[in-house]
Write a protein that holds these residues in place. Structure first.
Motif, PDB file in Angstrom:
ATOM      1  N   SER A  21      45.572  51.980  43.375  1.00 52.15           N
ATOM      2  CA  SER A  21      44.732  51.070  44.152  1.00 52.15           C
ATOM      3  C   SER A  21      44.472  49.786  43.372  1.00 52.15           C
ATOM      4  CB  SER A  21      43.409  51.750  44.498  1.00 52.15           C
ATOM      5  OG  SER A  21      42.711  52.090  43.317  1.00 52.15           O
ATOM      6  N   GLY A  22      43.998  48.793  44.081  1.00 54.68           N
ATOM      7  CA  GLY A  22      43.669  47.524  43.462  1.00 54.68           C
ATOM      8  C   GLY A  22      43.046  46.585  44.472  1.00 54.68           C
ATOM      9  N   THR A  23      42.709  45.407  44.010  1.00 57.11           N
ATOM     10  CA  THR A  23      42.125  44.377  44.854  1.00 57.11           C
ATOM     11  C   THR A  23      42.889  43.086  44.625  1.00 57.11           C
ATOM     12  OG1 THR A  23      39.948  45.406  44.649  1.00 57.11           O
ATOM     13  CG2 THR A  23      39.990  43.146  45.408  1.00 57.11           C
ATOM     14  N   ASP A  30      38.470  32.953  43.731  1.00 56.35           N
ATOM     15  CA  ASP A  30      38.063  34.310  43.369  1.00 56.35           C
ATOM     16  C   ASP A  30      37.583  35.118  44.584  1.00 56.35           C
ATOM     17  OD1 ASP A  30      37.976  36.292  41.401  1.00 56.35           O
ATOM     18  OD2 ASP A  30      35.817  36.039  41.138  1.00 56.35           O
ATOM     19  N   LYS A  31      37.958  34.680  45.787  1.00 60.81           N
ATOM     20  CA  LYS A  31      37.600  35.414  47.001  1.00 60.81           C
ATOM     21  C   LYS A  31      38.693  36.424  47.324  1.00 60.81           C
ATOM     22  CE  LYS A  31      34.800  31.819  49.064  1.00 60.81           C
ATOM     23  NZ  LYS A  31      34.614  30.900  50.181  1.00 60.81           N
ATOM     24  N   PRO A  32      38.300  37.561  47.928  1.00 68.37           N
ATOM     25  CA  PRO A  32      39.314  38.555  48.305  1.00 68.37           C
ATOM     26  C   PRO A  32      40.254  37.998  49.374  1.00 68.37           C
ATOM     27  CG  PRO A  32      37.161  39.165  49.169  1.00 68.37           C
ATOM     28  CD  PRO A  32      36.952  37.957  48.311  1.00 68.37           C
ATOM     29  N   ILE A  33      41.492  38.472  49.351  1.00 71.20           N
ATOM     30  CA  ILE A  33      42.480  38.053  50.339  1.00 71.20           C
ATOM     31  C   ILE A  33      42.804  39.253  51.225  1.00 71.20           C
ATOM     32  CG2 ILE A  33      44.725  37.015  50.746  1.00 71.20           C
ATOM     33  CD1 ILE A  33      44.696  36.069  47.818  1.00 71.20           C
ATOM     34  N   GLN A  46      48.596  47.420  53.292  1.00 68.69           N
ATOM     35  CA  GLN A  46      48.020  46.095  53.502  1.00 68.69           C
ATOM     36  C   GLN A  46      46.595  46.098  52.981  1.00 68.69           C
ATOM     37  OE1 GLN A  46      48.637  44.950  57.538  1.00 68.69           O
ATOM     38  NE2 GLN A  46      47.645  42.992  57.314  1.00 68.69           N
ATOM     39  N   THR A  47      46.151  44.943  52.479  1.00 68.82           N
ATOM     40  CA  THR A  47      44.778  44.848  51.992  1.00 68.82           C
ATOM     41  C   THR A  47      43.809  44.784  53.177  1.00 68.82           C
ATOM     42  OG1 THR A  47      44.888  42.429  51.834  1.00 68.82           O
ATOM     43  CG2 THR A  47      45.409  43.686  49.836  1.00 68.82           C
ATOM     44  N   ASP A  48      42.602  45.296  52.940  1.00 70.60           N
ATOM     45  CA  ASP A  48      41.568  45.234  53.974  1.00 70.60           C
ATOM     46  C   ASP A  48      40.765  43.942  53.827  1.00 70.60           C
ATOM     47  OD1 ASP A  48      39.776  45.638  51.840  1.00 70.60           O
ATOM     48  OD2 ASP A  48      39.332  47.709  52.385  1.00 70.60           O
ATOM     49  N   SER A  49      39.642  43.838  54.524  1.00 74.30           N
ATOM     50  CA  SER A  49      38.851  42.597  54.511  1.00 74.30           C
ATOM     51  C   SER A  49      38.254  42.284  53.143  1.00 74.30           C
ATOM     52  CB  SER A  49      37.752  42.655  55.564  1.00 74.30           C
ATOM     53  OG  SER A  49      36.880  43.729  55.290  1.00 74.30           O
TER      54      SER A  49
END
Length: 111
Positions: A21-23, A30-33, A46-49
């Motif tokens: 896992s990862g982010t 520095d915002k999540p994608i 696929q990444t989530d929100s």
């Protein structure tokens, strides 16, 4: 009989899986994608929100991750799978993968 037992043991060991896992975050903000396609040794997720992704992988093999998102430079990362599913603050920070927007000043400087 001995050969059958050995074969069963080999098959069982080769099917051992673990969580990887990862982010994924934007380097500049520095915002999540979200909605980044993550290909881990052929397993696509696929990444989530919150930019988070996870997948099951063979425990004994290293992983090659290919990350792809429109507007961002594609990225390839080599990693080993988690040895445990324990998530503490140190692990969470280690498992952040940064992507660069195609128009990022930093990306243009390293080319």
């Amino acid at each position: 009989m001995k050969l059958n037992i050995i074969l069963i043991v080999v098959l069982f060991c080769s099917c051992t899986h673990n969580k990887f896992s990862g982010t994924v975050r934007d380097f500049d903000t520095d915002k999540p994608i979200k909605n980044v396609l993550v290909n881990i040794n052929g397993n696509i997720t696929q990444t989530d929100s919150s930019g988070y992704f996870n997948s099951s992988v063979n425990f004994n093999s290293s992983c090659i991750l290919y990350l792809k998102k429109e507007g961002y430079a594609d990225k390839e990362v080599n990693r080993k799978p988690d040895s445990s599913e324990k998530n503490d603050d140190k692990r969470a920070k280690k498992d952040i993968i940064y992507m660069f927007k195609k128009d990022s000043d930093f990306l243009n400087k390293i080319r």
